[in-house]
Design a protein around this motif. Structure first.
Motif, short mmCIF file in Angstrom:
data_model
loop_
_atom_site.label_atom_id
_atom_site.label_comp_id
_atom_site.label_asym_id
_atom_site.label_seq_id
_atom_site.Cartn_x
_atom_site.Cartn_y
_atom_site.Cartn_z
N THR A 153 26.47 35.97 95.79
CA THR A 153 25.83 37.26 95.59
C THR A 153 25.49 37.92 96.92
OG1 THR A 153 24.83 36.29 93.61
CG2 THR A 153 24.04 38.45 94.29
N SER B 238 22.69 27.92 90.52
CA SER B 238 22.28 27.68 91.90
C SER B 238 23.46 27.08 92.65
CB SER B 238 21.09 26.72 91.97
OG SER B 238 21.50 25.41 91.58
N SER B 239 23.50 27.32 93.97
CA SER B 239 24.59 26.77 94.78
C SER B 239 24.52 25.25 94.86
CB SER B 239 24.53 27.34 96.20
OG SER B 239 25.05 28.64 96.25
N CYS C 247 29.33 24.79 91.70
CA CYS C 247 28.99 26.21 91.73
C CYS C 247 28.57 26.60 93.15
CB CYS C 247 27.84 26.52 90.77
SG CYS C 247 28.19 26.17 89.04
N ILE D 280 16.38 29.44 90.23
CA ILE D 280 17.39 30.31 89.64
C ILE D 280 16.70 31.59 89.18
CG2 ILE D 280 19.08 30.60 87.79
CD1 ILE D 280 19.57 27.65 87.76
N GLN E 150 24.19 38.53 89.72
CA GLN E 150 24.64 37.32 90.40
C GLN E 150 26.16 37.20 90.27
OE1 GLN E 150 23.71 33.26 89.02
NE2 GLN E 150 23.18 32.70 91.11
N ASP F 195 26.97 30.18 95.03
CA ASP F 195 26.48 31.56 94.88
C ASP F 195 27.03 32.44 96.00
OD1 ASP F 195 25.03 33.90 94.50
OD2 ASP F 195 23.14 32.87 94.17
N PHE G 262 28.85 33.99 91.26
CA PHE G 262 29.00 32.66 91.85
C PHE G 262 30.38 32.11 91.54
CE2 PHE G 262 26.94 31.95 87.72
CZ PHE G 262 27.63 30.88 87.17
N LYS H 182 23.38 25.06 86.36
CA LYS H 182 23.77 26.31 85.71
C LYS H 182 22.97 26.45 84.41
CE LYS H 182 27.95 26.73 83.89
NZ LYS H 182 29.40 27.00 83.74
#
Length: 636
Positions: free
Chosen positions: A244, A12-13, A240, A29, A193, A242, A195, A132
């Motif tokens: 995508t 996840s961001s 992280c 997620i 995905q 994302d 990221f 993550k």
């Protein structure tokens, strides 16, 4: 059917908003597993975050949870305890929880959206939470659709950020991942995905707060790291984000800036890409390996290249031709108390690249940088011409500052494309992660018992084993850590402890982050019938421990990379006296005995072997008058 094993990742961001003490941070997620799962072997929930207080406060009662619904009606809540007491400054943390049993009990179908949660009570606010999931499982390789995760490195800058956007890793740092220009070579690719994993150091030099921002290809600006600087603590950045949803049909740039100039040291990272594909129509395969890149026991050495450290290993590549090196890099972490310049060159790179590691007012986190080793990096020179067989890797590093640059450790992202092996893509070199110990309360020795790394195939070549772990130390100017595996009866010198990672570190007399990435180049048996008596069997259940002389909070696991591409070395015995003949397979380059078998009297013999490039030979012994030796040759 063959049962294979793999590791995939979803994230996840980062959430760069303040979370008050004892509150929940929930994220979703989306997870895809198209194959028939035989067994979940290791499922880890990782969370990175930072303190967000203007006065010092202790983090306590950390909990990481995973649930099948947004209300967490069905969940696994992991109470991970209380970390080392705060030393008076803000700090960053990296936590891991083992959620394997929950996955095994609750996974169904091929796709699910699950939810993850962080809760940290009491006394301190937190911010910049990233989650993550790292999922390792055995699967049926006859499944019509497969999924995989690769990492594509983004080279670090060699300076700090300013208030203007600067390009990180070149104008095409993020390659095309979808559409007709996609770099992903397998058949019928579907991106699930992508990221960014961004790393660096804050370089907090004043008490002025700031944020770090990024944008993709000149698009919208997004805040990804928010720094409360009132306590003058310079923390490790690890997040992280994302991407995508971005337009990824052509190569894109990554740009970053800080709202206060000269913040954010050596930002870089990698794109983690998880995608499905059709294995039957695939002819070219992207192989993405995570191996040990370098580990040192203390100061990296310097202050000239002649006094630096040289660290090497062999990497065995056995996939079919054509072998083509893709974007690859070593990711380096280190600690220290003052600004230093680290100089690095790998293999054929004749000149050194200098990364200036800038200290803040109080150095509470490690530095990290990403150094490309393919021709597309800043050096413009590939570390080697990649080919099948034994590939040498040599990393040379030194510090420009005397007595600084401590505990250098890191991992290698080695990417290459190849043809498809006869036994399919599941037989290729791949890296699998196995969590050994989730985060614990502060202690001096984090020991876990009855742990092993199960490998479903009966024949394999262990290309490399790299530990990965996160450690938060207490406030001390120096210390050390040591990773050990317990020897079983009949292994090495017998019962006791085998060290496979050790280092010293320095900091600013404050709590500090350290990564634990060590290559253990000579610890583990390279294949099930390895004759080296000093090596340990990675599949054997044993105890593991991480020791530190100061209080610390830690977690750790192993990245295990192996392939199952096999060949045959065969011949015939003649002239025997009719007794038992012991046969020994030797590496012709080193003369080391690599495997053994036996037969009775004249007739055929054979060995299963894991490469067909290096010369081998066989010796035979029946008795003092019946001995023999074959010519040199390669496997068929």
């Amino acid at each position: 059917m063959a049962t294979r094993q793999k590791t995939i990742e979803f994230a996840s961001s980062v959430d760069a908003t303040t979370l008050t003490a004892a509150s929940n941070r929930d994220k979703s997620i989306a997870i895809y597993i198209p194959e028939t799962v035989v067994a979940f072997r290791s499922v880890s929930l990782l969370c990175q975050f930072r303190g967000d207080n203007t006065t010092a406060g202790n983090l306590a009662n950390v909990q990481l949870a995973i649930g099948t619904d947004s209300g967490f009606g069905t969940q696994d809540n992991n109470a991970l305890g209380t970390p080392v007491a705060n030393s008076g400054d803000n700090e960053a943390w990296w936590y891991a929880a083992d959620v394997t049993a929950f996955f095994a009990s609750n996974w169904s179908g091929t796709s699910n959206t699950w939810y993850v949660r962080f809760n940290g009570a009491t006394l301190t606010n937190t911010i910049n939470h990233s989650f993550k999931l790292v999922i390792t499982y055995d699967y049926d390789d006859t499944s019509s659709t497969h999924i995989k995760t690769i990492r594509i490195p983004i080279e670090s800058t060699r300076s700090v950020l300013t208030t203007s956007m600067q390009t990180i890793g070149g104008a095409t740092a993020i390659p095309a991942l979808t559409g007709g220009s996609s770099v992903l070579p397998e058949g019928s690719v579907t991106l699930r995905q992508a990221f960014l994993e961004i790393t660096g150091n804050e370089v907090v030099a004043t008490t002025t707060d700031f944020v770090i921002q990024l944008r993709i290809n000149g698009g919208s600006t997004v805040t990804v790291w928010d720094v409360e600087a009132g306590l003058s603590a310079s923390c490790w950045i690890n997040l992280c984000y994302d991407i995508t949803g971005e337009t990824l049909t052509s190569a894109s740039s990554l740009e970053m800036s800080a709202t206060v100039t000269s913040r954010g040291d050596n930002p870089g990272g990698w794109v983690t890409v998880t995608y499905e594909f059709d294995p039957s129509s695939t002819t070219t395969v992207w192989n993405s390996l995570i191996l040990g890149a370098i580990d040192t026991t203390g100061w990296a050495g310097g202050t000239t290249s002649g006094d630096g450290d040289s660290w090497g290993r062999d990497i065995f590549i056995q996939e079919p031709t054509t072998i083509t090196l893709k974007e690859s890099a070593c990711v380096i972490g280190l600690n220290g108390a003052a600004t230093t310049s680290m100089n690095i060159a790998v293999g054929n790179q004749a000149s050194y690249t200098t990364y200036t590691c800038t200290a803040g007012s109080s150095q509470n986190g490690q530095w990290m940088f990403v150094h490309r080793i393919d021709a597309g990096g800043q050096q413009g020179t590939a570390f080697t011409t990649l080919a099948r067989g034994r590939m040498p890797y040599e990393c040379r590093i030194y510090s420009s500052t005397a007595n600084d640059g401590w505990g250098v450790n890191g991992f290698l992202i080695l990417n290459y494309t190849s043809g498809k092996a006869t036994d399919g893509v599941g037989a290729h070199n791949q890296s699998r992660f196995h969590l050994l110990s989730e985060c614990t309360n502060d202690n001096y020795c984090d020991q876990v018992d009855s742990k092993s790394v199960p490998i479903p195939e009966s024949s394999y070549w262990l290309t490399g084993v790299c530990s990965e772990g996160g450690v938060t130390t207490d406030n001390t100017t120096s210390g050390s850590l040591c990773l050990q595996a317990e020897r079983q009866s009949g292994e090495g010198e017998g019962e006791g402890w085998e060290t496979f990672g050790v280092t010293q570190y320095r900091s600013d007399n404050e709590n500090c982050n350290i990564t634990a990435r060590y290559a253990s180049r000579k610890t583990w048996k390279r294949h099930p019938n390895d004759m080296d008596p000093t090596r340990l069997d990675i599949e054997t259940s044993r105890s593991f421990r991480m020791d530190t002389p100061t209080l610390s909070t830690s977690w750790y696991g192993l990245w295990v990379t192996y392939h199952t591409i096999t060949f045959t070395i065969a011949g015939d015995i003649s002239g025997s006296g009719g007794g038992t003949i012991n046969l020994y397979l030797h590496d012709a380059g080193t003369h080391e005995v690599m495997a053994t078998t036996s037969r009775s009297g004249d007739g055929a013999y054979s060995f299963t072997w894991y490469g067909d490039v290096e010369d081998m030979y066989v010796t035979a012994y029946e008795d003092s008058t019946h001995q023999g030796r074959s010519d040199h040759g390669t496997a068929a």
